[in-house]
Write an enzyme that holds these catalytic residues in place. Structure first.
Site, short mmCIF file in Angstrom:
data_model
loop_
_atom_site.label_atom_id
_atom_site.label_comp_id
_atom_site.label_asym_id
_atom_site.label_seq_id
_atom_site.Cartn_x
_atom_site.Cartn_y
_atom_site.Cartn_z
N HIS A 156 25.80 15.38 55.85
CA HIS A 156 24.53 14.69 56.09
C HIS A 156 23.52 15.13 55.03
CE1 HIS A 156 21.51 12.59 58.38
NE2 HIS A 156 20.72 13.63 58.20
N LEU B 92 31.22 8.02 66.23
CA LEU B 92 32.51 8.18 66.88
C LEU B 92 32.30 8.23 68.39
CD1 LEU B 92 34.32 10.89 64.72
CD2 LEU B 92 34.04 8.45 64.28
N ASN C 108 31.54 16.28 59.03
CA ASN C 108 30.64 15.24 58.52
C ASN C 108 29.70 15.88 57.51
OD1 ASN C 108 29.30 12.67 58.39
ND2 ASN C 108 27.66 13.55 59.64
N MET D 279 29.80 4.95 58.36
CA MET D 279 28.57 4.48 59.00
C MET D 279 28.84 3.99 60.41
SD MET D 279 26.60 5.29 56.68
CE MET D 279 25.07 4.58 57.28
N ARG D 280 29.51 4.81 61.17
CA ARG D 280 29.82 4.41 62.53
C ARG D 280 29.90 5.66 63.40
NH1 ARG D 280 31.35 -0.30 65.01
NH2 ARG D 280 32.91 -0.05 66.64
N GLU E 275 27.30 14.43 69.81
CA GLU E 275 25.94 13.98 69.49
C GLU E 275 25.82 13.72 67.99
OE1 GLU E 275 22.66 16.30 71.23
OE2 GLU E 275 24.21 17.18 72.50
C1 GRF Z 1 25.91 10.60 51.57
O1 GRF Z 1 24.56 10.78 51.27
C2 GRF Z 1 26.28 11.34 52.83
O2 GRF Z 1 25.56 12.52 53.01
C3 GRF Z 1 25.90 10.35 53.90
O3 GRF Z 1 26.24 9.09 53.38
C4 GRF Z 1 26.23 9.16 51.95
C5 GRF Z 1 27.59 8.76 51.49
O4 GRF Z 1 27.66 8.64 50.08
N1 GRF Z 1 26.58 10.67 55.14
P1 GRF Z 1 29.07 8.41 49.40
O5 GRF Z 1 29.65 7.13 50.02
O6 GRF Z 1 29.93 9.60 49.68
O7 GRF Z 1 28.79 8.23 47.95
#
Ligand code: GRF
Length: 204
Positions: free
Chosen positions: A109, A93, A107, A90-91, A143
Site C-alpha cells: 500500500h 478479498l 499486500n 483492485m479488489r 479488513e
Molecule cells: C501501487 O502503488 C501499490 O502500492 C498499490 O497499487 C499500485 C500498483 O502499481 N496497491 P503497480 O501495478 O504495481 O505498478
C-alpha cells in the site's frame, strides 16, 4: 522451492520488480507460479507473458465476490501457491479467501499505514499536509489495508510535490520493500505477537 502467486489488476510494476528480484536471487528459493488478473487489459499481463510466466484472466466485473474468489483460489491451489502477493489488485478479498491462506497473503500500500488506507493514498497524504509518507507491505486480514506490518519505507513529501511526483518517489521504495518482505516471510524467521512482527534472534 516456494511458489508465489501474483494477483494484479493494472500496470504491474510491483510484480515486475518481484520478478526481477526472483531472477536475481534476491528472493531465494522462490518462483512465480502464476500471475492472475481480474482484468484482461492489465499491463502486468503483458509483462508476465514477455517473461514467459503463466498467466490467467479471471474477470470479476459483475460477479459475486465469493464466487469469483473461489475461482481464483482454485487456480492458486492448482499451481500449488505458497504465498499470494497482491500487486495492485483492485479488489477486496472475501473473508473466505483470506481464510484459505492464513498469514500467506501479502499486500503493498502506498502510504505509511495506518495513515491513508484505501484509494489514492498519495493524494490523501498531500491533502492532509503530511511531511513524510512511504509504503507498507503487510499481511492481508479481513479488513482493508489492515493486517500486521512486515516492511515500511519512508519518503519525504516535498513542497514541490504533486500526486504524481510523490507517487513516483513512493513507487521506487515499493519496488524495494516488496521483495524484502517476501524474502522475510519465506525465510520464516519471525514471530507475530498481537500485530507486531519481530525477527527471531537465532539461538546460540
Ligand atoms: C501501487 O502503488 C501499490 O502500492 C498499490 O497499487 C499500485 C500498483 O502499481 N496497491 P503497480 O501495478 O504495481 O505498478
Amino acid at each position: 522451492m516456494k511458489n508465489l502467486g501474483i494477483l494484479l489488476s493494472r500496470r504491474g510494476s510491483n510484480f515486475e520488480a518481484i520478478a526481477k528480484s526472483v531472477a536475481a536471487g534476491r528472493i531465494p528459493n522462490a518462483r512465480i507460479a502464476i500471475v492472475i488478473s481480474n482484468r484482461s487489459d492489465a499491463g502486468g499481463l503483458a509483462i508476465a507473458r514477455r517473461l514467459g510466466l503463466e498467466t490467467l484472466v479471471i474477470p470479476s466485473k459483475g460477479r459475486d465476490r465469493e464466487q469469483h474468489d473461489r475461482e481464483v483460489v482454485a487456480a492458486l491451489q492448482k499451481h500449488e501457491v505458497d504465498l499470494v502477493c497482491l500487486a495492485g489488485y483492485m479488489r477486496l478479498l472475501s473473508p473466505w479467501f483470506v481464510r484459505q491462506f492464513p498469514q500467506r497473503i501479502l499486500n503493498i500500500h502506498p502510504s505509511l499505514l495506518p495513515a491513508f488506507p484505501g484509494l489514492e493514498a498519495q493524494e490523501q497524504a498531500l491533502a492532509y499536509g503530511a511531511k513524510v509518507s512511504g509504503c507498507t507491505v503487510h499481511f492481508v486480514d479481513e479488513e482493508l489495508d489492515h493486517g500486521p506490518i512486515i516492511v515500511q519505507k519512508t519518503v519525504p513529501v516535498l513542497d514541490t510535490d504533486d500526486e504524481h511526483t510523490l507517487a513516483a518517489r513512493i513507487l521506487e521504495q515499493e519496488h524495494i520493500a516488496y521483495s524484502e518482505a517476501i524474502s522475510l516471510v519465506l525465510e520464516g524467521n519471525f514471530e507475530i505477537v498481537g500485530r507486531r512482527l519481530t525477527r527471531k534472534i537465532p539461538a546460540g
